[in-house]
Design a protein around this motif. Sequence first.
Motif, PDB file in Angstrom:
ATOM      1  N   GLU A 127       8.350 -59.244  -3.266  1.00 58.27           N
ATOM      2  CA  GLU A 127       8.092 -59.374  -1.834  1.00 58.27           C
ATOM      3  C   GLU A 127       7.050 -58.370  -1.344  1.00 58.27           C
ATOM      4  N   SER A 128       6.682 -57.427  -2.185  1.00 58.94           N
ATOM      5  CA  SER A 128       5.650 -56.453  -1.849  1.00 58.94           C
ATOM      6  C   SER A 128       5.098 -55.901  -3.160  1.00 58.94           C
ATOM      7  N   ASP A 129       4.247 -54.901  -3.056  1.00 64.58           N
ATOM      8  CA  ASP A 129       3.578 -54.409  -4.267  1.00 64.58           C
ATOM      9  C   ASP A 129       4.289 -53.236  -4.933  1.00 64.58           C
ATOM     10  N   ARG A 130       5.522 -52.897  -4.465  1.00 62.65           N
ATOM     11  CA  ARG A 130       6.238 -51.800  -5.110  1.00 62.65           C
ATOM     12  C   ARG A 130       7.738 -51.898  -4.834  1.00 62.65           C
ATOM     13  N   VAL A 131       8.495 -51.097  -5.560  1.00 59.54           N
ATOM     14  CA  VAL A 131       9.933 -50.980  -5.325  1.00 59.54           C
ATOM     15  C   VAL A 131      10.153 -50.038  -4.145  1.00 59.54           C
ATOM     16  N   HIS A 132      11.015 -50.425  -3.207  1.00 62.85           N
ATOM     17  CA  HIS A 132      11.187 -49.633  -1.987  1.00 62.85           C
ATOM     18  C   HIS A 132      12.431 -48.755  -1.936  1.00 62.85           C
ATOM     19  N   PRO A 133      13.584 -49.144  -2.485  1.00 63.23           N
ATOM     20  CA  PRO A 133      14.719 -48.213  -2.439  1.00 63.23           C
ATOM     21  C   PRO A 133      14.376 -46.875  -3.091  1.00 63.23           C
ATOM     22  N   SER A 134      14.970 -45.795  -2.574  1.00 62.72           N
ATOM     23  CA  SER A 134      14.740 -44.473  -3.150  1.00 62.72           C
ATOM     24  C   SER A 134      15.330 -44.376  -4.547  1.00 62.72           C
ATOM     25  N   ALA A 135      16.435 -45.104  -4.773  1.00 63.33           N
ATOM     26  CA  ALA A 135      17.096 -45.138  -6.076  1.00 63.33           C
ATOM     27  C   ALA A 135      17.936 -46.403  -6.141  1.00 63.33           C
ATOM     28  N   VAL A 136      18.393 -46.737  -7.360  1.00 67.09           N
ATOM     29  CA  VAL A 136      19.130 -47.978  -7.598  1.00 67.09           C
ATOM     30  C   VAL A 136      20.409 -47.664  -8.357  1.00 67.09           C
ATOM     31  N   VAL A 137      21.510 -48.297  -7.923  1.00 69.63           N
ATOM     32  CA  VAL A 137      22.821 -48.086  -8.534  1.00 69.63           C
ATOM     33  C   VAL A 137      23.405 -49.440  -8.910  1.00 69.63           C
ATOM     34  N   ALA A 138      23.955 -49.561 -10.117  1.00 71.85           N
ATOM     35  CA  ALA A 138      24.567 -50.814 -10.559  1.00 71.85           C
ATOM     36  C   ALA A 138      25.643 -50.526 -11.582  1.00 71.85           C
ATOM     37  N   ASP A 181      13.545 -50.537 -17.390  1.00 72.31           N
ATOM     38  CA  ASP A 181      12.165 -50.200 -17.773  1.00 72.31           C
ATOM     39  C   ASP A 181      11.220 -50.336 -16.580  1.00 72.31           C
ATOM     40  N   TRP A 182      11.420 -51.383 -15.797  1.00 69.28           N
ATOM     41  CA  TRP A 182      10.599 -51.608 -14.603  1.00 69.28           C
ATOM     42  C   TRP A 182      10.762 -50.447 -13.614  1.00 69.28           C
ATOM     43  N   LEU A 183      11.993 -50.055 -13.348  1.00 66.75           N
ATOM     44  CA  LEU A 183      12.245 -48.970 -12.398  1.00 66.75           C
ATOM     45  C   LEU A 183      11.710 -47.645 -12.924  1.00 66.75           C
ATOM     46  N   ARG A 184      11.823 -47.443 -14.226  1.00 73.08           N
ATOM     47  CA  ARG A 184      11.274 -46.224 -14.822  1.00 73.08           C
ATOM     48  C   ARG A 184       9.753 -46.188 -14.638  1.00 73.08           C
ATOM     49  N   ALA A 185       9.110 -47.323 -14.851  1.00 69.75           N
ATOM     50  CA  ALA A 185       7.659 -47.390 -14.677  1.00 69.75           C
ATOM     51  C   ALA A 185       7.253 -47.172 -13.222  1.00 69.75           C
ATOM     52  N   GLU A 186       8.120 -47.572 -12.309  1.00 65.85           N
ATOM     53  CA  GLU A 186       7.851 -47.403 -10.878  1.00 65.85           C
ATOM     54  C   GLU A 186       8.186 -45.993 -10.405  1.00 65.85           C
ATOM     55  N   GLY A 187       8.835 -45.198 -11.254  1.00 65.38           N
ATOM     56  CA  GLY A 187       9.220 -43.857 -10.857  1.00 65.38           C
ATOM     57  C   GLY A 187      10.405 -43.812  -9.918  1.00 65.38           C
ATOM     58  N   VAL A 188      11.247 -44.838  -9.985  1.00 66.23           N
ATOM     59  CA  VAL A 188      12.422 -44.933  -9.113  1.00 66.23           C
ATOM     60  C   VAL A 188      13.671 -44.620  -9.934  1.00 66.23           C
ATOM     61  N   PRO A 189      14.416 -43.578  -9.594  1.00 66.24           N
ATOM     62  CA  PRO A 189      15.637 -43.266 -10.346  1.00 66.24           C
ATOM     63  C   PRO A 189      16.633 -44.422 -10.307  1.00 66.24           C
ATOM     64  N   ALA A 190      17.312 -44.647 -11.437  1.00 70.46           N
ATOM     65  CA  ALA A 190      18.298 -45.719 -11.524  1.00 70.46           C
ATOM     66  C   ALA A 190      19.463 -45.259 -12.381  1.00 70.46           C
TER      67      ALA A 190
END
Length: 353
Positions: A69-80, A89-98
């Motif tokens: 929906e945009s050109d980057r990941v927006h949440p500050s971090a992701v929990v699952a 791998d995608w979140l790591r490449a985006e620099g978003v902690p998960a």
Amino acid sequence: MPDAYLALETGDVVEANARAPGTARGELVFTTAYTGYEESLTDPSYEAQVLTFAYPLIGNYGVRDERFESDRVHPSAVVARELTDDVADWLRAEGVPAVDGLDTRDLVLDIREGGAMKVGIAAGPEATPADARAQLADCPHMSDVTDVGERVSVAEPEVYGDGDVDVALVDCGAKQSIVDSLVERGATVHRLPHDTTPAEVAEIDPEVLFVSNGPGDPANFEAAEALVDEFVGEVPLAGICLGQQVVARALGGTTEKMDFGHRGVNQPVLDHDSGRVVMTTQNHGYTVADPGALDVTQINVNDDTPEGLDSAEMDVLTRQYHPEANPGPNDTLDFFDDVLAMAESRRMSLAAD
């Protein structure tokens, strides 16, 4: 051994597994959506929030950028509960902690019972609970994140499509699928920065002024509110999600923060005129408390919050949910037809005069 920690506003520290390293802080929220994780993660409305997925497995059909929906990941971090390697791998490449490997059921119950809360996260081989607590200590309340519009809006105007209806889309964090939905119906979409002035809109001479979705407190989008106040009665007005809240505020209404918001793909909405209930996709933590000069035409079946506002006299039509959600229910895509129909009706009325 755990290598990630979540420090909650309750004082609890939750252990987890680091899937993408780093530190983060933000408002901890959850979504019940079981598909559309790519869309959720790239939705600008999640800016400055830590997104928890209630569904246990995230990533089971890969990651494809055509769904973004945009050109980057927006949440500050992701929990699952469990992230696939593709998503991690995608979140790591985006620099978003998960993080994963924790009981997200408990986390969701904490949010439902105590409301959306601040959280600090530290993930990686050197992470400690103290690191997570330090992030929590520096975490602002969502209403205090006053620069959120600048983070998610275009910096300069952009034009999409070449249709016969000019739509001025005030970008408060617009999803790409909103732009696409308008272009597919024959509109030229002028995507404008969130702080666009009335004079700049007047230069476009639009047939519709459309306020987009976006993150945070609608009170922080004063420039968009001023545009509504300036053009109401002259140009048909539309809004989605935060856009509905901004329009309501400009027309004498008020907004308030919800306990834990609506985030998911199965929110039932009742239309007063037809008596029909439709399933909708939603992502918001604020709602309209008083609609001001507008009429409430649709409500959420679960809690009676306003889902649709309109005024035939002023040519205003808004929705709290996302008619364009992709993937998600498509019961409400006719909203975009109705918005463009307002422009056509206004055009015919002016021609008759």
